[in-house]
Design a protein around this motif. Structure first.
Motif, PDB file in Angstrom:
ATOM      1  N   THR A   1       2.077   6.577   4.709  1.00  0.00           N
ATOM      2  CA  THR A   1       2.345   5.888   5.970  1.00  0.00           C
ATOM      3  C   THR A   1       1.047   5.587   6.706  1.00  0.00           C
ATOM      4  O   THR A   1       0.849   4.460   7.191  1.00  0.00           O
ATOM      5  N   GLY A   2       0.157   6.567   6.765  1.00  0.00           N
ATOM      6  CA  GLY A   2      -1.135   6.355   7.430  1.00  0.00           C
ATOM      7  C   GLY A   2      -1.955   5.263   6.763  1.00  0.00           C
ATOM      8  O   GLY A   2      -2.515   4.393   7.441  1.00  0.00           O
ATOM      9  N   LEU A   3      -2.023   5.307   5.435  1.00  0.00           N
ATOM     10  CA  LEU A   3      -2.774   4.268   4.712  1.00  0.00           C
ATOM     11  C   LEU A   3      -2.153   2.887   4.923  1.00  0.00           C
ATOM     12  O   LEU A   3      -2.865   1.891   5.040  1.00  0.00           O
ATOM     13  N   THR A   4      -0.833   2.843   4.989  1.00  0.00           N
ATOM     14  CA  THR A   4      -0.155   1.571   5.211  1.00  0.00           C
ATOM     15  C   THR A   4      -0.462   1.027   6.597  1.00  0.00           C
ATOM     16  O   THR A   4      -0.724  -0.176   6.762  1.00  0.00           O
TER      17      THR A   4
ATOM     18  N   ALA B   1      -0.220   9.836  -4.436  1.00  0.00           N
ATOM     19  CA  ALA B   1      -0.453  11.103  -3.741  1.00  0.00           C
ATOM     20  C   ALA B   1       0.384  12.215  -4.363  1.00  0.00           C
ATOM     21  O   ALA B   1      -0.105  13.340  -4.547  1.00  0.00           O
ATOM     22  N   GLN B   2       1.609  11.924  -4.733  1.00  0.00           N
ATOM     23  CA  GLN B   2       2.450  12.944  -5.353  1.00  0.00           C
ATOM     24  C   GLN B   2       1.926  13.337  -6.731  1.00  0.00           C
ATOM     25  O   GLN B   2       1.958  14.507  -7.083  1.00  0.00           O
ATOM     26  N   ARG B   3       1.434  12.379  -7.479  1.00  0.00           N
ATOM     27  CA  ARG B   3       0.832  12.701  -8.787  1.00  0.00           C
ATOM     28  C   ARG B   3      -0.403  13.572  -8.633  1.00  0.00           C
ATOM     29  O   ARG B   3      -0.748  14.321  -9.535  1.00  0.00           O
ATOM     30  N   MET B   4      -1.044  13.450  -7.480  1.00  0.00           N
ATOM     31  CA  MET B   4      -2.237  14.264  -7.217  1.00  0.00           C
ATOM     32  C   MET B   4      -1.857  15.648  -6.682  1.00  0.00           C
ATOM     33  O   MET B   4      -2.722  16.436  -6.325  1.00  0.00           O
ATOM     34  N   GLY B   5      -0.551  15.930  -6.601  1.00  0.00           N
ATOM     35  CA  GLY B   5      -0.096  17.243  -6.204  1.00  0.00           C
ATOM     36  C   GLY B   5       0.168  17.419  -4.719  1.00  0.00           C
ATOM     37  O   GLY B   5       0.428  18.527  -4.260  1.00  0.00           O
TER      38      GLY B   5
ATOM     39  N   VAL C   1       0.838  -1.202   0.000  1.00  0.00           N
ATOM     40  CA  VAL C   1       0.000   0.000   0.000  1.00  0.00           C
ATOM     41  C   VAL C   1       0.877   1.258   0.000  1.00  0.00           C
ATOM     42  O   VAL C   1       0.578   2.233  -0.692  1.00  0.00           O
ATOM     43  N   PHE C   2       1.966   1.225   0.739  1.00  0.00           N
ATOM     44  CA  PHE C   2       2.872   2.374   0.787  1.00  0.00           C
ATOM     45  C   PHE C   2       3.407   2.705  -0.598  1.00  0.00           C
ATOM     46  O   PHE C   2       3.411   3.862  -1.021  1.00  0.00           O
ATOM     47  N   PHE C   3       3.862   1.686  -1.319  1.00  0.00           N
ATOM     48  CA  PHE C   3       4.518   1.898  -2.600  1.00  0.00           C
ATOM     49  C   PHE C   3       3.550   2.312  -3.702  1.00  0.00           C
ATOM     50  O   PHE C   3       3.974   2.836  -4.730  1.00  0.00           O
TER      51      PHE C   3
ATOM     52  N   PHE D   1       5.725  16.370  -0.896  1.00  0.00           N
ATOM     53  CA  PHE D   1       6.383  15.133  -0.492  1.00  0.00           C
ATOM     54  C   PHE D   1       6.053  14.707   0.928  1.00  0.00           C
ATOM     55  O   PHE D   1       5.654  13.565   1.159  1.00  0.00           O
ATOM     56  N   TRP D   2       6.264  15.593   1.921  1.00  0.00           N
ATOM     57  CA  TRP D   2       6.061  15.180   3.315  1.00  0.00           C
ATOM     58  C   TRP D   2       4.606  14.821   3.583  1.00  0.00           C
ATOM     59  O   TRP D   2       4.327  13.893   4.339  1.00  0.00           O
ATOM     60  N   GLY D   3       3.698  15.530   2.945  1.00  0.00           N
ATOM     61  CA  GLY D   3       2.280  15.186   3.084  1.00  0.00           C
ATOM     62  C   GLY D   3       1.985  13.833   2.456  1.00  0.00           C
ATOM     63  O   GLY D   3       1.258  13.011   3.018  1.00  0.00           O
ATOM     64  N   ALA D   4       2.559  13.604   1.265  1.00  0.00           N
ATOM     65  CA  ALA D   4       2.369  12.322   0.580  1.00  0.00           C
ATOM     66  C   ALA D   4       2.958  11.177   1.409  1.00  0.00           C
ATOM     67  O   ALA D   4       2.358  10.102   1.507  1.00  0.00           O
ATOM     68  N   LEU D   5       4.124  11.430   2.007  1.00  0.00           N
ATOM     69  CA  LEU D   5       4.737  10.409   2.857  1.00  0.00           C
ATOM     70  C   LEU D   5       3.843  10.109   4.056  1.00  0.00           C
ATOM     71  O   LEU D   5       3.650   8.946   4.424  1.00  0.00           O
TER      72      LEU D   5
END
Length: 120
Positions: A99-102, A84-88, A76-78, A91-95
């Protein structure tokens, strides 16, 4: 007691050195660094160290089996990080989102296994 502390410290140092080396390799070759991380080196070393310190092959094998069961929710992380990054998302928010989804995926997966009577 001191031998156990030294052994634990040794494990921590080996782990830290591995992470530092891979992060340095990633600066030059993301593919090589990804290959090193994708290989189950950490799992292999942990299985070996578990057996070495306990001489309990069944325990080491149970650890390896539990790790195998947990591969799928880890993916799920990968998937979510680049999405998330493709959605704009920065980086830190996407990370954080990845992480939360994982963590949610792991919790759900473990609950499912528990419900099915499979011990991890």
């Amino acid at each position: 007691m001191w031998a156990e502390i030294a052994q634990t410290a040794g494990k921590a140092i080996v782990t830290a050195v591995f992470i530092i080396i891979v992060s340095e390799i990633a600066k030059r070759s993301t593919m090589l660094a990804a290959l090193l991380v994708a290989l189950p080196l950490a799992t292999m070393m942990t299985v070996a160290m578990t057996y070495y310190s306990t001489r309990d092959a069944a325990l080491a094998t149970r650890f390896a089996t539990s790790t195998a069961y947990l591969i799928l929710p880890g993916l799920v992380f990968f998937v979510s990080l680049p999405l998330a990054q493709r959605m704009g998302v920065p980086f830190w928010g996407a990370l954080g989102v990845a992480t939360g989804l994982t963590l949610v995926a792991y919790a759900g997966w473990i609950a499912l296994f528990h419900r099915l009577g499979i011990e991890l």
